[in-house]
Design an enzyme around this catalytic site. Structure first.
Site, PDB file in Angstrom:
ATOM      1  N   CYS A  40      68.040  62.321  56.450  1.00  0.00           N
ATOM      2  CA  CYS A  40      68.752  61.445  56.823  1.00  0.00           C
ATOM      3  C   CYS A  40      68.486  61.316  58.650  1.00  0.00           C
ATOM      4  CB  CYS A  40      70.218  61.355  56.656  1.00  0.00           C
ATOM      5  SG  CYS A  40      70.473  60.886  54.850  1.00  0.00           S
ATOM      6  N   HIS A  67      73.321  56.631  62.490  1.00  0.00           N
ATOM      7  CA  HIS A  67      72.852  56.939  60.912  1.00  0.00           C
ATOM      8  C   HIS A  67      74.166  56.103  60.212  1.00  0.00           C
ATOM      9  CE1 HIS A  67      71.790  57.959  57.028  1.00  0.00           C
ATOM     10  NE2 HIS A  67      72.544  59.107  57.228  1.00  0.00           N
ATOM     11  N   ASN A 114      73.417  53.475  52.942  1.00  0.00           N
ATOM     12  CA  ASN A 114      72.728  54.520  53.687  1.00  0.00           C
ATOM     13  C   ASN A 114      71.307  54.607  53.157  1.00  0.00           C
ATOM     14  OD1 ASN A 114      71.718  56.993  54.544  1.00  0.00           O
ATOM     15  ND2 ASN A 114      73.621  58.188  53.674  1.00  0.00           N
TER      16      ASN A 114
HETATM   17  O1  UT7 Z   1      73.341  60.681  54.867  1.00  0.00           O
HETATM   18  C1  UT7 Z   1      73.730  62.108  54.647  1.00  0.00           C
HETATM   19  C2  UT7 Z   1      74.984  62.410  55.075  1.00  0.00           C
HETATM   20  N1  UT7 Z   1      76.061  61.650  54.108  1.00  0.00           N
HETATM   21  C3  UT7 Z   1      77.155  61.515  54.242  1.00  0.00           C
HETATM   22  O2  UT7 Z   1      77.713  61.510  55.477  1.00  0.00           O
HETATM   23  C4  UT7 Z   1      78.289  61.253  53.166  1.00  0.00           C
HETATM   24  C5  UT7 Z   1      79.500  61.989  53.447  1.00  0.00           C
HETATM   25  N2  UT7 Z   1      80.507  61.688  52.740  1.00  0.00           N
HETATM   26  C6  UT7 Z   1      81.100  60.661  52.428  1.00  0.00           C
HETATM   27  O3  UT7 Z   1      80.885  59.764  52.968  1.00  0.00           O
HETATM   28  C7  UT7 Z   1      82.451  60.726  51.549  1.00  0.00           C
HETATM   29  O4  UT7 Z   1      82.618  61.892  51.480  1.00  0.00           O
HETATM   30  C8  UT7 Z   1      82.297  60.021  50.046  1.00  0.00           C
HETATM   31  C9  UT7 Z   1      82.093  58.620  50.504  1.00  0.00           C
HETATM   32  C10 UT7 Z   1      81.166  60.443  49.576  1.00  0.00           C
HETATM   33  C11 UT7 Z   1      83.599  60.197  49.214  1.00  0.00           C
HETATM   34  O5  UT7 Z   1      84.719  59.713  49.703  1.00  0.00           O
HETATM   35  P1  UT7 Z   1      85.968  60.732  49.799  1.00  0.00           P
HETATM   36  O6  UT7 Z   1      87.129  59.950  50.463  1.00  0.00           O
HETATM   37  O7  UT7 Z   1      85.448  62.202  50.386  1.00  0.00           O
HETATM   38  O8  UT7 Z   1      86.243  61.133  48.278  1.00  0.00           O
HETATM   39  P2  UT7 Z   1      86.102  62.291  47.288  1.00  0.00           P
HETATM   40  O9  UT7 Z   1      85.158  62.388  47.370  1.00  0.00           O
HETATM   41  O10 UT7 Z   1      87.152  63.401  47.878  1.00  0.00           O
HETATM   42  O11 UT7 Z   1      86.813  61.539  46.244  1.00  0.00           O
HETATM   43  C12 UT7 Z   1      88.080  60.774  46.079  1.00  0.00           C
HETATM   44  C13 UT7 Z   1      88.389  60.352  44.516  1.00  0.00           C
HETATM   45  C14 UT7 Z   1      87.933  61.574  43.592  1.00  0.00           C
HETATM   46  O12 UT7 Z   1      88.805  61.363  42.497  1.00  0.00           O
HETATM   47  P3  UT7 Z   1      90.088  62.542  42.369  1.00  0.00           P
HETATM   48  O13 UT7 Z   1      89.529  63.752  42.260  1.00  0.00           O
HETATM   49  O14 UT7 Z   1      91.029  62.152  43.563  1.00  0.00           O
HETATM   50  O15 UT7 Z   1      90.915  61.907  41.088  1.00  0.00           O
HETATM   51  C15 UT7 Z   1      86.643  60.913  43.130  1.00  0.00           C
HETATM   52  O16 UT7 Z   1      86.226  61.329  41.713  1.00  0.00           O
HETATM   53  O17 UT7 Z   1      87.276  59.349  44.530  1.00  0.00           O
HETATM   54  C16 UT7 Z   1      86.473  59.530  43.189  1.00  0.00           C
HETATM   55  N3  UT7 Z   1      85.625  59.105  43.252  1.00  0.00           N
HETATM   56  C17 UT7 Z   1      85.211  57.613  43.174  1.00  0.00           C
HETATM   57  N4  UT7 Z   1      86.152  56.754  42.636  1.00  0.00           N
HETATM   58  C18 UT7 Z   1      85.475  55.483  42.345  1.00  0.00           C
HETATM   59  C19 UT7 Z   1      84.152  59.575  44.080  1.00  0.00           C
HETATM   60  N5  UT7 Z   1      83.196  58.493  43.927  1.00  0.00           N
HETATM   61  C20 UT7 Z   1      83.852  57.291  43.212  1.00  0.00           C
HETATM   62  C21 UT7 Z   1      83.363  55.948  43.225  1.00  0.00           C
HETATM   63  N6  UT7 Z   1      84.290  55.071  42.779  1.00  0.00           N
HETATM   64  N7  UT7 Z   1      82.237  55.682  43.327  1.00  0.00           N
END
Ligand code: UT7
Length: 323
Positions: free
Chosen positions: A113, A250, A280
């Site tokens: 990225c 980005h 992304n």
């Molecule tokens: O380009 C390279 C750099 N990449 C990035 O910068 C990505 C950085 N990370 C992020 O943007 C975020 O961490 C994400 C968008 C990937 C995830 O967001 P988050 O607020 O950190 O969510 P999380 O991973 O803590 O997940 C929260 C909840 C989980 O459920 P529980 O354990 O709380 O029950 C996940 O299982 O959301 C759930 N979850 C989803 N729910 C619905 C994860 N993905 C999804 C989804 N739809 N697509």
């Protein structure tokens, strides 16, 4: 002193648009979750038989047409991609052939990225030696081919696309009033390889593999690393956040963009945001966003732009450019 200056931009997005609603029909997710957590509403996906080099070629041709340069004018192609058509040759040489450039230096940069920031920095250094005069710098990806479409934690986040710029070597005074790349700063920390990676490769599994990410941890590192490298690049250019007109970030997650801008004391409307419509696109996201802002007239001659990106490796970087 010689400066490298971006004289034109171009971009290309595949025709097919994939909405959050369509994804919600395939995996356990919802439009509400994706929009709230990432700001993403849709992404573009390459058609069968449409390759990264095709996207890159179209973006490059558009940038060249706006720059008023012909294939024979280009003596350097630096292409950032993690999704080349083949393991080798370098995608840059495929683009070279498709554009019809008989001879030039052409190679790929692999920094995922952050790839465009790395490619821009390499091209800037090569142009400033005086050996090269006109470069094509491209970020292009078909990340849809690296996704595990059953993993809701990653498949909703990425899209395909390409962005390109034409850069030329030109005489500058050596001050921060010059046009062109005023500074750039890059970093890498391989200790975090396992937070964002592809679980295959030509030298290990012999397969392409799928993208794996521990999103929350990447998020945390992203905000800290990005704000610190943005400060570094500004300092190297002898400018401050108050001098910045536009941040061209980005486009991984709207929350990362906003948190990073806030840390620097920048306003929300100074951010060029395309994550809502492109998602992304990895190395393509910065040049894609730049092209959008140049074409809609936001970026004007003399404006100070702060480009930044962070990705797998980890790698990260920022550059200050006066338009
Ligand atoms: O380009 C390279 C750099 N990449 C990035 O910068 C990505 C950085 N990370 C992020 O943007 C975020 O961490 C994400 C968008 C990937 C995830 O967001 P988050 O607020 O950190 O969510 P999380 O991973 O803590 O997940 C929260 C909840 C989980 O459920 P529980 O354990 O709380 O029950 C996940 O299982 O959301 C759930 N979850 C989803 N729910 C619905 C994860 N993905 C999804 C989804 N739809 N697509």
């Amino acid at each position: 002193m010689i400066r490298s200056r971006i004289i034109a931009t171009g971009s290309y997005l595949p025709e097919r648009v994939l909405s959050n609603a369509e994804l919600a029909a395939q995996v356990d997710t919802s439009d509400e979750w994706i929009v709230e957590r990432t700001g993403i509403r849709q992404r573009h996906v390459a058609a069968e038989g449409e390759f990264t080099s095709d996207l890159a070629t179209e973006a490059a041709k558009r940038a060249m047409a706006r720059a008023g340069v012909v294939p024979g004018d280009i003596d350097l192609i630096v292409m950032a991609t993690a999704t080349p058509d083949q393991t080798f040759p370098a995608a840059a040489t495929v683009v070279q052939m498709k554009i019809g450039i008989d001879d030039c230096v052409a190679f790929d940069v692999a920094a995922v990225c952050s790839g465009f920031l790395y490619a821009l920095t390499v091209a800037d250094a090569m142009l400033r030696t005086g050996v090269h005069r006109r470069a094509l710098v491209i970020g292009a990806e078909t990340f849809s081919r690296l996704l595990d479409w059953e993993d809701r934690g990653t498949c909703v986040l990425f899209g395909d696309g390409a962005g390109a710029v034409v850069m030329v070597a030109e005489e500058g005074a050596g001050t921060s009033a010059d046009h062109g790349v005023l500074s750039s700063r890059l970093h890498a920390d391989g200790r975090h390889n396992q937070l964002l990676f592809v679980d295959g490769g030509p030298g290990s599994t012999g397969t392409v593999g799928k993208l794996r990410m521990k999103g929350k941890e990447v998020f945390r590192h992203a905000v800290n690393n990005l704000s610190s490298v943005m400060h570094e690049a500004l300092e190297a250019a002898q400018l401050s956040a108050a001098d910045v007109d536009w941040v061209v970030p980005h486009q991984a997650n709207l929350r990362i963009l906003e948190a990073t801008a806030k840390k620097l004391g920048l306003e929300r409307d100074q951010l060029i945001v395309t994550v809502d419509s492109h998602a992304n696109t990895s190395a393509a996201s910065v040049p894609l966003a730049l092209d959008v802002a140049v074409r809609d007239g936001r970026v004007r001659i003399g404006d100070v732009l702060l480009l930044e990106a962070m990705g797998g490796g980890f790698t990260w970087g920022a550059a200050v450019v006066r338009w």
